[in-house]
Write a protein that holds these residues in place. Structure first.
Motif, PDB file in Angstrom:
ATOM      1  N   THR A  11     -11.440  11.190   7.407  1.00  0.00           N
ATOM      2  CA  THR A  11     -11.618  10.989   8.548  1.00  0.00           C
ATOM      3  C   THR A  11     -10.608  10.078   9.521  1.00  0.00           C
ATOM      4  O   THR A  11     -10.813   9.513  10.528  1.00  0.00           O
ATOM      5  N   GLY A  12      -9.714   9.363   8.713  1.00  0.00           N
ATOM      6  CA  GLY A  12      -8.853   8.422   9.286  1.00  0.00           C
ATOM      7  C   GLY A  12      -7.452   8.787   8.552  1.00  0.00           C
ATOM      8  O   GLY A  12      -7.324   9.461   7.530  1.00  0.00           O
ATOM      9  N   GLY A  13      -6.290   8.334   9.016  1.00  0.00           N
ATOM     10  CA  GLY A  13      -5.071   8.249   8.598  1.00  0.00           C
ATOM     11  C   GLY A  13      -4.380   9.565   8.133  1.00  0.00           C
ATOM     12  O   GLY A  13      -4.512  10.514   8.973  1.00  0.00           O
ATOM     13  N   PHE A  88      -9.489   6.187  -0.117  1.00  0.00           N
ATOM     14  CA  PHE A  88      -9.388   4.817  -0.938  1.00  0.00           C
ATOM     15  C   PHE A  88      -9.843   3.719   0.028  1.00  0.00           C
ATOM     16  O   PHE A  88     -10.220   3.836   1.224  1.00  0.00           O
ATOM     17  N   SER A  89     -10.004   2.524  -0.695  1.00  0.00           N
ATOM     18  CA  SER A  89     -10.501   1.209  -0.015  1.00  0.00           C
ATOM     19  C   SER A  89      -9.777   0.236  -0.956  1.00  0.00           C
ATOM     20  O   SER A  89      -9.325   0.394  -2.177  1.00  0.00           O
ATOM     21  N   THR A  90      -9.508  -1.004  -0.335  1.00  0.00           N
ATOM     22  CA  THR A  90      -8.704  -1.858  -1.056  1.00  0.00           C
ATOM     23  C   THR A  90      -8.901  -3.270  -0.548  1.00  0.00           C
ATOM     24  O   THR A  90      -9.914  -3.438   0.559  1.00  0.00           O
ATOM     25  N   VAL A  91      -8.433  -4.175  -0.979  1.00  0.00           N
ATOM     26  CA  VAL A  91      -8.388  -5.660  -0.607  1.00  0.00           C
ATOM     27  C   VAL A  91      -6.952  -6.337  -0.606  1.00  0.00           C
ATOM     28  O   VAL A  91      -6.253  -6.212  -1.172  1.00  0.00           O
ATOM     29  N   PHE A  92      -6.793  -7.120   0.713  1.00  0.00           N
ATOM     30  CA  PHE A  92      -5.361  -7.682   0.866  1.00  0.00           C
ATOM     31  C   PHE A  92      -5.718  -9.121   0.535  1.00  0.00           C
ATOM     32  O   PHE A  92      -6.435  -9.966   1.502  1.00  0.00           O
ATOM     33  N   ALA A  93      -5.178  -9.611  -0.495  1.00  0.00           N
ATOM     34  CA  ALA A  93      -5.515 -10.961  -0.910  1.00  0.00           C
ATOM     35  C   ALA A  93      -4.720 -11.234  -2.110  1.00  0.00           C
ATOM     36  O   ALA A  93      -4.534 -10.458  -3.020  1.00  0.00           O
ATOM     37  N   THR A 188      -1.863   3.778   9.418  1.00  0.00           N
ATOM     38  CA  THR A 188      -3.194   4.176   9.623  1.00  0.00           C
ATOM     39  C   THR A 188      -4.110   3.200   9.890  1.00  0.00           C
ATOM     40  O   THR A 188      -3.872   1.962  10.067  1.00  0.00           O
ATOM     41  N   PRO A 189      -5.432   3.441  10.366  1.00  0.00           N
ATOM     42  CA  PRO A 189      -6.563   2.490  10.757  1.00  0.00           C
ATOM     43  C   PRO A 189      -6.704   1.714   9.423  1.00  0.00           C
ATOM     44  O   PRO A 189      -7.395   0.471   9.911  1.00  0.00           O
ATOM     45  N   GLN A 190      -6.394   2.009   8.233  1.00  0.00           N
ATOM     46  CA  GLN A 190      -6.969   0.918   7.175  1.00  0.00           C
ATOM     47  C   GLN A 190      -6.583  -0.674   7.486  1.00  0.00           C
ATOM     48  O   GLN A 190      -7.091  -1.608   7.154  1.00  0.00           O
ATOM     49  N   PHE A 191      -5.517  -0.891   8.029  1.00  0.00           N
ATOM     50  CA  PHE A 191      -5.029  -2.035   8.187  1.00  0.00           C
ATOM     51  C   PHE A 191      -6.018  -3.065   9.171  1.00  0.00           C
ATOM     52  O   PHE A 191      -5.807  -4.183   9.309  1.00  0.00           O
TER      53      PHE A 191
END
Length: 333
Positions: A11-13, A88-93, A188-191
């Motif tokens: 549904t995205g990217g 996918f899913s993730t964490v920016f940190a 992509t919208p993920q950001f």
């Protein structure tokens, strides 16, 4: 006869853009994602472009949900020809700011989601001795960057898992194929929905490509799956070759530049995250294929066009890698 294509993260990217390409071919497209509104909107797009769509709400981290989606796909459209793992899913940190449960969840989605999708596809493809699985990878699966340890770890794991599986299929003499498409930074919208603990809005590191350029690479790989890997974007090749030629220099360069280059000084943090719950769950929250960096993104990848010609690809890779390594030596001083 139309193809039956299953796309996770549809549904995205890149997943959304790939669904549109297959729809224009008149394919039967099975869309797997968590968000109901995104699924409904994507299904309407597929059908308006000439394909048939089946939308299945599923969390790829749950193998039972993935298996149920695969069974529904074949009940609706017949044998699956192509399975594309993209969710996918993730964490920016920084690593020490990521909680244990967040690390587990992101790994279950981004790595085990690919494992679960591959297992469901093979269950159906192996008895028929045909079919193609495409893993949507990343340059970060071979060269890690700061602030993305969970994503880089998962993408490295996907490469190792897929290479092992490929040798098993070769041992069997199977006509089922599996290939990886290594991606550059993509708009992509993920950001805008990733879980982030950065002081500023996350952003892809330039050069940035549009999802359509990535999607063309995915479809080409599915059409020609005998190669182990495909690459989209000159930056992908340059990064991989620089890592092979001058890894220590690249470490120092990324330590100095990798924090600022992954944050947009003009945008504040988004304050939302899709790690545990989809952000397109409610009506009116579909986000489409593109993120917020259209003005800085390239619509095409010359390197991906060269992928049709392996000799030219190898030459381009060597030139890009040499140039990247030379640049790194100057910048790391």
């Amino acid at each position: 006869m139309s193809q039956t294509v299953v796309i996770t993260g549809a549904t995205g990217g890149i997943g959304r853009a790939t669904a549109r390409l297959y729809a224009r071919r008149g394919a039967d497209v099975v869309l797997i994602a968590r968000g109901r509104d995104g699924l409904d909107t994507t299904a309407k797009e597929v059908e308006s472009l000439g394909g048939r769509a089946l939308a299945r709400q599923a969390d790829v981290a749950d193998p039972d949900q993935v298996e149920a989606a695969a069974a529904a796909a074949e009940e609706e459209f017949g044998p699956i020809d192509v399975w594309i793992n993209c969710a996918f899913s993730t964490v920016f940190a920084p690593f020490d700011e990521i909680r244990h449960e967040e690390y587990v969840r992101a790994t279950e989605v981004t790595y085990l989601g690919f494992v679960n999708g591959t297992r469901a596809a093979l269950k159906r493809m192996l008895p028929r001795d045909r079919g193609t699985i495409v893993q949507v990878g990343s340059a970060l699966g071979e060269r890690s960057v700061p602030l993305q340890s969970v994503y880089c770890g998962a993408k490295h794991a996907i490469n190792g898992f897929t290479s092992s599986l490929r040798t098993e299929l070769l041992h069997r003499g199977s006509n089922v194929h599996v290939t990886v498409v290594q991606m550059p930074a993509v708009n992509t919208p993920q950001f805008s929905w990733v879980l982030s603990r950065l002081p500023r809005h996350p952003r892809p590191v330039p050069p940035i490509y549009q999802p359509e350029a990535a999607a063309r690479g995915v479809v080409h790989a599915a059409d020609h799956p005998r190669r182990k890997q495909y690459y989209v974007g000159a930056s992908t090749l340059a990064t991989l070759w620089a890592n092979r030629l001058a890894p220590a220099l690249l470490d120092r360069y990324l330590a100095r530049t990798g924090f600022d280059s992954q944050q947009d000084a003009t945008r504040p943090p988004t304050g939302r995250a899709n790690l545990f719950h989809p952000v397109d769950q409610d009506p009116g929250t579909d986000h489409g294929a593109h993120g917020v960096f259209d003005d800085a993104s390239h619509a095409r990848s010359w390197q991906a066009l060269l992928a049709h010609h392996p000799v030219l690809t190898a030459l381009g890779a060597s030139l890009a890698g040499g140039a990247a390594a030379t640049a790194l030596r100057h910048r790391a001083r």
